[in-house]
Design a protein around this motif. Structure first.
Motif, PDB file in Angstrom:
ATOM      1  N   GLU A 243      18.114   7.277   6.902  1.00 55.87           N
ATOM      2  CA  GLU A 243      18.163   6.779   5.523  1.00 55.87           C
ATOM      3  C   GLU A 243      18.673   7.860   4.571  1.00 55.87           C
ATOM      4  OE1 GLU A 243      14.188   5.571   4.798  1.00 55.87           O
ATOM      5  OE2 GLU A 243      14.371   3.656   5.888  1.00 55.87           O
ATOM      6  N   TYR A 244      18.223   9.085   4.795  1.00 58.01           N
ATOM      7  CA  TYR A 244      18.656  10.186   3.926  1.00 58.01           C
ATOM      8  C   TYR A 244      20.154  10.448   4.102  1.00 58.01           C
ATOM      9  CZ  TYR A 244      19.110  14.911   2.043  1.00 58.01           C
ATOM     10  OH  TYR A 244      19.508  16.014   1.337  1.00 58.01           O
ATOM     11  N   GLN A 245      20.626  10.451   5.348  1.00 54.52           N
ATOM     12  CA  GLN A 245      22.043  10.689   5.587  1.00 54.52           C
ATOM     13  C   GLN A 245      22.892   9.559   5.010  1.00 54.52           C
ATOM     14  OE1 GLN A 245      21.545  11.401   9.930  1.00 54.52           O
ATOM     15  NE2 GLN A 245      22.656  13.311   9.585  1.00 54.52           N
ATOM     16  N   MET A 246      22.393   8.346   5.089  1.00 53.39           N
ATOM     17  CA  MET A 246      23.130   7.228   4.494  1.00 53.39           C
ATOM     18  C   MET A 246      23.216   7.397   2.981  1.00 53.39           C
ATOM     19  SD  MET A 246      24.835   4.514   4.970  1.00 53.39           S
ATOM     20  CE  MET A 246      24.447   4.157   6.697  1.00 53.39           C
ATOM     21  N   GLY A 254      27.988  13.903   1.818  1.00 54.08           N
ATOM     22  CA  GLY A 254      28.291  14.146   3.215  1.00 54.08           C
ATOM     23  C   GLY A 254      27.958  15.552   3.665  1.00 54.08           C
ATOM     24  N   GLN A 255      28.756  16.072   4.601  1.00 55.16           N
ATOM     25  CA  GLN A 255      28.482  17.382   5.192  1.00 55.16           C
ATOM     26  C   GLN A 255      28.839  18.533   4.269  1.00 55.16           C
ATOM     27  OE1 GLN A 255      26.902  17.785   8.102  1.00 55.16           O
ATOM     28  NE2 GLN A 255      26.704  15.558   8.116  1.00 55.16           N
TER      29      GLN A 255
END
Length: 338
Positions: A243-246, A254-255
């Protein structure tokens, strides 16, 4: 004209003039014998005086080169000896590097045959010394982080005592332990001491009302650190990580966010700033956090957060460039010999 040239300060100009006069002398017609030898002796004496000045200039020039060489060798030996020892203190060590560069630069011109090897020897010695400083910086950074986490543990112990309304004597003892430990540490990560002071001040009026929110904040910090350090997240929190990465992708972060070299330190301070939760929960989460923190890239000697002096970031001069400048400003007064 020869008498005038014997007083000209520019030796190279005087030598050129004397050479022209020698050609002119050969082209002059005959003079009475009784005067010929006297004029020649006088002319030759004036010319010899100019050439003698050239020899003296060359001798002084050569002596200067040898003196610079001896000083360069001594400086290299000094740096090499220092590189073989563990720096007693990092800050003076970093200052020394700048001093050594300034001292080597101040030597000026070196003998052409030795210039390249002396520059290379000096650079190698300084590089080895800086590698030692970088290792020391890394050890100091690790110690500072460890002290910060230990101080945070002591603050949380006092904070839990306040939350549980423990006897005042116990609370005072725990708070004194925090203050004593903080006073015994001389180096903290940047901003660490301020974060501890704020946490200690907050602990004076702590309650356990927001335990769940604090635990969630710690858990999210673990996830962020696991992403930053490319560490797997435990299955129980895998959904939170996704969820956090989304959310990062949706915010177009992003990265790119993870490449920030200050992110590690910022999250460490953020960890200290979150209040206490149940000790067992906090210990388990901190083990996750510290495991990731151990993967933090070591700073180079020029990036250390502990340094107060960066040294000279200018590229070292190439000895051939220096020789080229020397030739261009007329340092070949001594007949052009090396």
């Amino acid at each position: 004209q020869a008498r005038h040239l014997s007083t000209v300060e520019d030796t190279a100009q005087a030598i050129d003039g004397v050479k022209r006069l020698n050609v002119q002398w050969k082209e002059t017609g005959p003079v009475p014998r009784d005067r010929s030898q006297a004029l020649w002796d006088e002319f030759r004496g004036l010319c010899d005086a100019v050439f003698q000045r050239r020899e003296q200039a060359y001798t002084q020039y050569s002596a200067g080169l040898e003196a610079a060489k001896a000083q360069a060798v001594a400086l290299c030996e000094q740096v090499e000896q220092a590189a073989g020892e563990t720096p007693a203190d990092r800050l003076p060590g970093h200052a020394k590097v700048a001093e050594w560069h300034a001292a080597f630069e101040a030597l000026g011109e070196l003998p052409r045959a030795d210039a390249r090897s002396l520059h290379d020897r000096f650079r190698r010695a300084v590089s080895r010394y800086e590698e030692g400083l970088a290792r020391q910086d890394s050890r100091d950074a690790e110690a500072a982080e460890s002290n910060l986490l230990e101080a945070g543990r002591l603050v949380r112990a006092y904070e839990r005592a306040v939350m549980q309304d423990s006897p005042s004597a116990e609370r005072e003892t725990l708070k004194a332990a925090v203050e004593s430990f903080m006073a015994s540490v001389h180096r903290w990560p940047k901003g660490g001491l301020q974060a501890l002071k704020q946490a200690l001040a907050r602990a004076d009026s702590a309650t356990d009302i927001d335990d769940a929110a604090r635990e969630q904040a710690l858990r999210m910090l673990c996830i962020r650190m696991e992403i930053l350090s490319s560490t797997p997240t435990p299955p129980a929190d895998e959904t939170l990580r996704q969820e956090y990465q989304m959310r990062l992708l949706q915010e177009s972060l992003g990265q790119g966010r993870h490449a920030d070299p200050q992110a590690w330190d910022a999250m460490l301070l953020e960890w200290i700033g979150i209040g206490a939760v149940a000790p067992k929960v906090h210990e388990d989460l901190q083990r996750r956090f510290v495991r990731c923190l151990a993967k933090k890239p070591a700073p180079s000697s020029s990036e250390s957060q502990f340094r107060s002096h960066r040294g000279d970031d200018r590229p070292a001069r190439d000895p051939d460039d220096r020789n080229a400048r020397r030739d261009g400003r007329g340092r070949s007064d001594a007949g052009g010999r090396r």
